[in-house]
Design an enzyme around this catalytic site. Structure first.
Site: not given
Length: 318
Positions: A17-18, A35, A124, A128, A154
């Site tokens: 993760d960042i 990153d 988005y 995708k 989700i």
């Protein structure tokens, strides 16, 4: 998901993760800063840890992407391009989730098939569709073992909402337990596909682990249940409080939700690699309430000099 893959050996699953990891995240095995916009740094992780499978979750979600389109394009397109090149150059199996947001206003709304019109009108969704098509191109052209599944909304009690249009379906539980009232940013009758996080994790693992010869396509719909804010609110009333109240004040996210499917057809996922969700709407509501009630339930603390007092828990989950 990292916990679920402990069967491969704790040291063989590298989380990234960042953000600074929690103590719990550190306890599950290796954790690295990654990153997705830095190809060389990603490549060093692959080489240093001998990585052969990658699950690429990094993305700017629907509502956040409309607020900051340049960031959405950079992370969702350039970040994915880096990971895809990494998969090509190091012969990695790559799973990068897609979304029901890849569909658009001209897509059939009910039992939306895997292959259909896809003309999304959000950053988005556009990014995708780009991801799906480019992943399939790299699979056909360079032999990259690319896989994807179109997630519905989700729902989870374990992490905060991430800037998506279906965030209401998590926020509503916190509001119900805290105030017994919720103001929803979607209309009452906006029905969308949903899934509980456990089904999502299981399905993701099933697709990642499936033999390549079992796959008849590279991107799959997955659908568990579907409900509207009004239907979810009624279920919360039934399981939590008859006095629970909900108000509807739609904002810009309504126009996003209006372009998405109400239900998705997922027969290919069920046939090819065993997608079989177990959580329906009632199960999700019961599980979310059970997990979050301890967060908001007052705790009695004995104080001899002052008598008993009640204080709310300070920790807030998803």
């Amino acid at each position: 998901m990292v916990k679920e893959w402990a069967k491969f050996g704790q040291e063989n699953v590298v989380a990234s993760d960042i953000k600074k990891p929690t103590l719990e995240q550190r306890s599950t095995g290796p954790y690295v800063y990654a990153d997705v916009l830095n190809y060389r740094a990603l490549e060093q992780i692959v080489v240093d840890y001998g990585i052969d499978w990658v699950v690429h979750f990094s993305a700017i979600l629907s509502a956040a992407g409309e607020r900051n389109p340049s960031l959405g394009l950079n992370v969702n397109i350039n970040g994915f391009q880096n990971v895809l090149e990494l998969a090509k150059n190091h012969k990695l199996r790559l799973l990068s989730p897609s979304t029901m947001g890849a569909f658009g206003p001209t897509t059939p709304k009910d039992m939306t098939p895997d292959l259909t019109i896809m003309r999304p009108n959000t950053i988005y969704g556009i990014s995708k569709v780009h991801m799906e098509l480019l992943g399939e191109y790299y699979c056909e052209k360079f032999g990259v073992d690319f896989r994807s599944l179109r997630y519905p909304g989700i729902i989870s009690a374990d992490s905060p909402p991430g800037g998506g249009t279906t965030d209401y379906a998590v926020d509503i539980f916190h509001a119900a337990l805290k105030d017994n009232r919720y103001t929803c940013f979607l209309n009452a009758d906006t029905r969308l596909p949903m899934a509980y996080i456990d089904d999502c994790i299981t399905g993701t693992m099933q697709l990642l682990e499936a033999p390549a010869e079992a796959l008849t396509q590279r991107t799959y719909n997955v659908h568990a249940c579907a409900f509207s804010p009004a239907e979810l609110a009624r279920e919360i009333c039934d399981q939590h409080s008859n006095d629970f109240a909900i108000d509807y004040v739609p904002d810009f996210r309504q126009s996003i939700a209006d372009t998405w499917p109400r239900t998705m057809a997922d027969l290919a996922a069920r046939n090819d690699w065993g997608w079989n969700p177990v959580f329906g709407t009632s199960d999700i509501v019961r599980t979310m309430l059970d997990k979050l009630e301890p967060v908001y339930k007052p705790t009695s603390i004995a104080q001899p000099s002052l008598g008993a007092s009640e204080v709310p828990s300070a920790a807030v989950g998803h």
